[in-house]
Scaffold this motif. Sequence first.
Motif, short mmCIF file in Angstrom:
data_model
loop_
_atom_site.label_atom_id
_atom_site.label_comp_id
_atom_site.label_asym_id
_atom_site.label_seq_id
_atom_site.Cartn_x
_atom_site.Cartn_y
_atom_site.Cartn_z
N LEU A 86 4.16 -9.39 -2.47
CA LEU A 86 4.57 -8.09 -2.99
C LEU A 86 4.96 -7.21 -1.81
O LEU A 86 4.20 -7.07 -0.85
CB LEU A 86 3.43 -7.45 -3.78
CG LEU A 86 2.94 -8.22 -5.01
CD1 LEU A 86 1.77 -7.50 -5.67
CD2 LEU A 86 4.08 -8.44 -6.00
N ALA A 134 4.81 -3.46 -9.41
CA ALA A 134 3.58 -4.18 -9.74
C ALA A 134 2.42 -3.22 -10.00
O ALA A 134 1.59 -3.45 -10.88
CB ALA A 134 3.23 -5.15 -8.61
N GLY A 155 -0.52 -8.75 -9.73
CA GLY A 155 0.74 -8.01 -9.60
C GLY A 155 1.95 -8.91 -9.69
O GLY A 155 2.96 -8.58 -10.34
N LEU A 159 4.91 -8.96 -12.63
CA LEU A 159 6.35 -8.90 -12.33
C LEU A 159 7.10 -10.03 -13.04
O LEU A 159 8.14 -9.81 -13.68
CB LEU A 159 6.58 -8.99 -10.83
CG LEU A 159 6.42 -7.72 -10.00
CD1 LEU A 159 6.61 -8.04 -8.53
CD2 LEU A 159 7.41 -6.66 -10.43
#
Length: 634
Positions: A86, A134, A155, A159
């Motif tokens: 991320l 996220a 997260g 997504l």
Amino acid sequence: MSRRTRTARRTLLAATALTAGLLAGAPATAAPAAPADQQRQRAFAAAAGEFGVPENVLLAVSYLESRWDYNAGTPSTSAGYGPMHLTDLREAGTGTHHDEGAEDARGDAGRPELHPSTPEPGLPPASLQTIDVAARLTGTTADTLRTDPAQNIRGGAALLASYQRELGTSDSWYGAVARYSGAGDTAAAAAFADEVFGTLAEGVTRTTDDGQLVRLAAAEVAQDRAQLDRLGLRRTDSANVECPRGISCESIPAPYEELPDGGYGNHDLANRPQSQKIDYIIIHDTEGYWDDVLDLVQDPTYVSWHYSLRSADGHIAQHVPTKDVAYHAGNWYVNSKSIGLEHEGFAAKGTWYTEAMYRTSSKLVRYLAAKNRIPLDRAHILGHDNVPGINPAKVPTMHWDPGPYWDWSHYFDLLGAPLNGPGRPGSGLVTINPDFATNQPTFTGCESAGTPCPARGSASVHLRTEPREDAPLLADIGLRPDGSPSTMGVSDIGSRVDAGQRYAVAGTRSDWTAVWYLGQRGWLPSRAVKPAFGMVVTPKQGAASVPVYGTAYPEPEAYPEGRPPLPIVPLQYSLPAGQRYSSGGVIGSEYYYATTFDPSQHVVVRGKTRYVQIQFGHRVAYVKADDVRLLPAF
């Protein structure tokens, strides 16, 4: 489209995505405690169940981003955090080692030096801020997503699930996986998705950098490639690139044009390998983000390289044909006989490289090496940090990328040329081969001078003057003429060896091995080396020492009339009698005389002098074949 226009468009698209159809998931229900080394596996299963993502798809995407590693909570070279990569540029920031030195990327003493100014980095693309999306989807803070591996996996799953919902399908996850790459074109997105599903089909089991055992069982999963057409990505023309099949490549040419001041840029036309054999492939990092890097290489007043590789998805842009000579390594002899690959990222600020980029890079290098008959070893697949200065004054200006966090052992596994090659116990030659995950040198200077870097795996090992951990490091008079010891600074290569490099043994004591290095005996733990087979060089009998060079240029008599000879200048080092150094092969002497815009005036000068390439310190070097004996390393 300009860089600013592209950036503004991406920012607008990202802002729109944040408000359109994103589902905020509730925190995961606490699961029963898992064994200490299986918590990561349990986190993938929990996140997959919470957000409705197939667990094996989630595992395969994560593997292509990070190989499931935590990386000590540090950002990747493209601002990605955690197993799901991320991205959060606000926290990762930027940095550059290229500003620290005065390297002339062309490195040709026969022409004026090149020191083009590098503009301030532009705004990064919105794709480098996925952590905000996220956080919105999970109801979790960005800080938690960066630092908690289980929440990071949540997260990433959120997504993927949001991308799947926007496609309105549940039959195939191909489109959602392709979009997770962050690619802006169909070829790059498809290449990433193909690699993910290929990994899923093969299956993987490994122990992560923080001791987590993770398994992805082999399985065939439905792939609907038609979903690519629904992602709204541009199509890439890959008709004029030198790349293997199965990876994403496009042509973004570097300019070859005359300049108002009488010069020209930003590379030299040639006819390799017919004119000169290509002996090296040089691994760099860009010290900039993708859009900025592409803008720079298209500037005729700047420098050049052959290929750029994007971090998030491994996409490749070719700028200079491999037959031509780019200005990338700071040494004209090496430039004229090499191909330069720039990998998106920052050598110290971000401290790890994505698996997606490692994979496409290794496929490209394997293709180029086969095409040009380049050996797949660390004498010919070099980092920029392994390229020598052309003369004593240039030694301290040379760059140090891709840095100590490039995983050379894993890279050579992907190349199909593992570093644990042949060698018998007691051999006079060793290959450096530490365990990347557990080898964690105490570097400093990743954030600021003298500040300790996060503890994490590295391909680098430091040499010491005595066989003990608290002994001083070796001195490198090229970097410190006063002879003071090297440091643990992340950019200080003065007493450092890397995985895959070969050195002649200078002694053993208990659990320590000594190797010859820059005219000194340097000690390292024996667990970091493996026996090797090969040749070594040592001064001929009667010579107290022999000169060491940064180029393999011809003797003055070899130059045609009207072409002033290039000086053959020894470096500040010498190879003393009684010492041995690993040989990278015997080579002829060459200089590519290319000082005019008209390539018909260019000429390759070849001499009778022969050289031997050696692994002399962290960098390679050259000695004249007439000065040394070449011996098998018994």
